[in-house]
Design a protein around this motif. Structure first.
Motif, PDB file in Angstrom:
ATOM      1  N   ILE A  33       0.858  -1.176   0.000  1.00 52.16           N
ATOM      2  CA  ILE A  33       0.000   0.000   0.000  1.00 52.16           C
ATOM      3  C   ILE A  33       0.900   1.233   0.000  1.00 52.16           C
ATOM      4  O   ILE A  33       1.922   1.257   0.680  1.00 52.16           O
ATOM      5  N   GLU A  34       0.544   2.211  -0.808  1.00 53.06           N
ATOM      6  CA  GLU A  34       1.377   3.400  -0.942  1.00 53.06           C
ATOM      7  C   GLU A  34       0.746   4.601  -0.261  1.00 53.06           C
ATOM      8  O   GLU A  34      -0.471   4.726  -0.221  1.00 53.06           O
ATOM      9  N   TYR A  35       1.594   5.449   0.252  1.00 57.11           N
ATOM     10  CA  TYR A  35       1.158   6.694   0.868  1.00 57.11           C
ATOM     11  C   TYR A  35       1.619   7.850  -0.009  1.00 57.11           C
ATOM     12  O   TYR A  35       2.678   7.789  -0.618  1.00 57.11           O
ATOM     13  N   TRP A  36       0.822   8.875  -0.038  1.00 54.07           N
ATOM     14  CA  TRP A  36       1.224  10.103  -0.706  1.00 54.07           C
ATOM     15  C   TRP A  36       0.835  11.240   0.217  1.00 54.07           C
ATOM     16  O   TRP A  36      -0.337  11.406   0.546  1.00 54.07           O
ATOM     17  N   GLU A  37       1.824  11.985   0.664  1.00 51.29           N
ATOM     18  CA  GLU A  37       1.627  13.107   1.566  1.00 51.29           C
ATOM     19  C   GLU A  37       0.803  12.699   2.795  1.00 51.29           C
ATOM     20  O   GLU A  37      -0.115  13.388   3.210  1.00 51.29           O
ATOM     21  N   GLY A  38       1.141  11.526   3.365  1.00 50.95           N
ATOM     22  CA  GLY A  38       0.529  11.064   4.592  1.00 50.95           C
ATOM     23  C   GLY A  38      -0.794  10.334   4.449  1.00 50.95           C
ATOM     24  O   GLY A  38      -1.364   9.911   5.434  1.00 50.95           O
ATOM     25  N   GLU A  39      -1.295  10.185   3.240  1.00 49.97           N
ATOM     26  CA  GLU A  39      -2.574   9.517   3.023  1.00 49.97           C
ATOM     27  C   GLU A  39      -2.377   8.206   2.276  1.00 49.97           C
ATOM     28  O   GLU A  39      -1.576   8.132   1.338  1.00 49.97           O
ATOM     29  N   ARG A  40      -3.115   7.161   2.679  1.00 54.33           N
ATOM     30  CA  ARG A  40      -3.109   5.897   1.934  1.00 54.33           C
ATOM     31  C   ARG A  40      -3.877   6.131   0.641  1.00 54.33           C
ATOM     32  O   ARG A  40      -5.074   6.389   0.666  1.00 54.33           O
ATOM     33  N   THR A  41      -3.186   6.085  -0.476  1.00 52.00           N
ATOM     34  CA  THR A  41      -3.849   6.455  -1.727  1.00 52.00           C
ATOM     35  C   THR A  41      -3.827   5.393  -2.813  1.00 52.00           C
ATOM     36  O   THR A  41      -4.655   5.425  -3.710  1.00 52.00           O
ATOM     37  N   SER A  42      -2.866   4.462  -2.786  1.00 46.12           N
ATOM     38  CA  SER A  42      -2.763   3.544  -3.916  1.00 46.12           C
ATOM     39  C   SER A  42      -2.078   2.240  -3.526  1.00 46.12           C
ATOM     40  O   SER A  42      -1.529   2.106  -2.434  1.00 46.12           O
ATOM     41  N   LEU A  43      -2.121   1.300  -4.453  1.00 46.13           N
ATOM     42  CA  LEU A  43      -1.605  -0.048  -4.238  1.00 46.13           C
ATOM     43  C   LEU A  43      -0.665  -0.480  -5.341  1.00 46.13           C
ATOM     44  O   LEU A  43      -0.778  -0.013  -6.468  1.00 46.13           O
ATOM     45  N   HIS A  44       0.220  -1.407  -5.016  1.00 46.10           N
ATOM     46  CA  HIS A  44       0.968  -2.160  -6.017  1.00 46.10           C
ATOM     47  C   HIS A  44       0.149  -3.420  -6.268  1.00 46.10           C
ATOM     48  O   HIS A  44      -0.084  -4.194  -5.340  1.00 46.10           O
ATOM     49  N   VAL A  45      -0.314  -3.630  -7.503  1.00 42.77           N
ATOM     50  CA  VAL A  45      -1.211  -4.739  -7.823  1.00 42.77           C
ATOM     51  C   VAL A  45      -0.733  -5.438  -9.087  1.00 42.77           C
ATOM     52  O   VAL A  45      -0.301  -4.797 -10.042  1.00 42.77           O
ATOM     53  N   ARG A  46      -0.847  -6.795  -9.093  1.00 43.06           N
ATOM     54  CA  ARG A  46      -0.540  -7.575 -10.288  1.00 43.06           C
ATOM     55  C   ARG A  46      -1.777  -7.544 -11.181  1.00 43.06           C
ATOM     56  O   ARG A  46      -2.828  -8.039 -10.816  1.00 43.06           O
ATOM     57  N   GLY A  47      -1.652  -6.950 -12.367  1.00 42.81           N
ATOM     58  CA  GLY A  47      -2.779  -6.744 -13.261  1.00 42.81           C
ATOM     59  C   GLY A  47      -3.052  -7.897 -14.211  1.00 42.81           C
ATOM     60  O   GLY A  47      -2.513  -8.996 -14.070  1.00 42.81           O
ATOM     61  N   ASN A  48      -3.891  -7.627 -15.210  1.00 38.43           N
ATOM     62  CA  ASN A  48      -4.304  -8.642 -16.184  1.00 38.43           C
ATOM     63  C   ASN A  48      -3.141  -9.272 -16.928  1.00 38.43           C
ATOM     64  O   ASN A  48      -3.181 -10.451 -17.263  1.00 38.43           O
ATOM     65  N   ASP A  49      -2.101  -8.501 -17.208  1.00 39.96           N
ATOM     66  CA  ASP A  49      -0.963  -9.037 -17.976  1.00 39.96           C
ATOM     67  C   ASP A  49       0.100  -9.666 -17.079  1.00 39.96           C
ATOM     68  O   ASP A  49       1.156 -10.087 -17.560  1.00 39.96           O
ATOM     69  N   GLY A  50      -0.148  -9.725 -15.760  1.00 38.39           N
ATOM     70  CA  GLY A  50       0.800 -10.338 -14.831  1.00 38.39           C
ATOM     71  C   GLY A  50       1.852  -9.393 -14.289  1.00 38.39           C
ATOM     72  O   GLY A  50       2.643  -9.759 -13.428  1.00 38.39           O
ATOM     73  N   THR A  51       1.863  -8.163 -14.772  1.00 33.84           N
ATOM     74  CA  THR A  51       2.832  -7.174 -14.318  1.00 33.84           C
ATOM     75  C   THR A  51       2.338  -6.489 -13.051  1.00 33.84           C
ATOM     76  O   THR A  51       1.163  -6.142 -12.947  1.00 33.84           O
ATOM     77  N   ILE A  52       3.239  -6.284 -12.092  1.00 30.94           N
ATOM     78  CA  ILE A  52       2.897  -5.530 -10.886  1.00 30.94           C
ATOM     79  C   ILE A  52       3.115  -4.056 -11.185  1.00 30.94           C
ATOM     80  O   ILE A  52       4.213  -3.643 -11.559  1.00 30.94           O
ATOM     81  N   THR A  53       2.052  -3.266 -11.040  1.00 30.88           N
ATOM     82  CA  THR A  53       2.147  -1.827 -11.279  1.00 30.88           C
ATOM     83  C   THR A  53       1.862  -1.076  -9.988  1.00 30.88           C
ATOM     84  O   THR A  53       1.215  -1.591  -9.074  1.00 30.88           O
ATOM     85  N   ASP A  54       2.347   0.163  -9.915  1.00 32.52           N
ATOM     86  CA  ASP A  54       2.125   0.984  -8.733  1.00 32.52           C
ATOM     87  C   ASP A  54       1.154   2.108  -9.038  1.00 32.52           C
ATOM     88  O   ASP A  54       0.677   2.252 -10.157  1.00 32.52           O
ATOM     89  N   PHE A  55       0.852   2.889  -8.039  1.00 31.92           N
ATOM     90  CA  PHE A  55      -0.073   4.020  -8.123  1.00 31.92           C
ATOM     91  C   PHE A  55      -1.443   3.633  -8.680  1.00 31.92           C
ATOM     92  O   PHE A  55      -2.046   4.364  -9.448  1.00 31.92           O
ATOM     93  N   ASN A  56      -1.935   2.455  -8.273  1.00 35.81           N
ATOM     94  CA  ASN A  56      -3.300   2.045  -8.594  1.00 35.81           C
ATOM     95  C   ASN A  56      -4.186   2.555  -7.461  1.00 35.81           C
ATOM     96  O   ASN A  56      -3.980   2.207  -6.303  1.00 35.81           O
TER      97      ASN A  56
END
Length: 109
Positions: A33-56
């Motif tokens: 789970i990612e934080y931006w300026e102190g807030e939980r805002t996004s996730l690292h998730v493995r998508g449809n193509d199998g790649t893990i992406t950030d800022f979801n």
């Protein structure tokens, strides 16, 4: 104290409109789970193509399970004690204080 198991990804359901990375209603593995300026805002998730992406965007997912406790919300204030990161990673600078999020497998921040 909660332990984190990095070998056990969280399971999340995508609840937003389908796109090239994610399909509405489908379950995915989340790793961080990612934080931006102190807030939980996004996730690292493995998508449809199998790649893990950030800022979801977190609001586009429903957390189904998190047995490994990867999506915790612990934070600590840390000070950079090396010049190694100067001007390389988002302006992390020697001597400055930052928030660190999460705990390692031993429960340490």
């Amino acid at each position: 104290m909660n332990n984190i198991n990095f070998n056990k990804p969280a399971v999340v359901r995508y609840i937003a409109k389908s796109n090239h990375k994610f399909t509405k209603g489908k379950l995915y593995k989340a790793y961080f789970i990612e934080y931006w300026e102190g807030e939980r805002t996004s996730l690292h998730v493995r998508g449809n193509d199998g790649t893990i992406t950030d800022f979801n965007h977190l609001e586009e997912f429903e957390i189904i399970s998190d047995e490994g406790n990867l999506l915790n919300d612990y934070e600590a204030t840390v000070q950079c004690i090396t010049h190694q990161y100067d001007h390389l990673i988002c302006g992390i600078t020697f001597g400055e204080e930052y928030k660190a999020i999460g705990k390692d497998k031993n429960g340490l921040l």
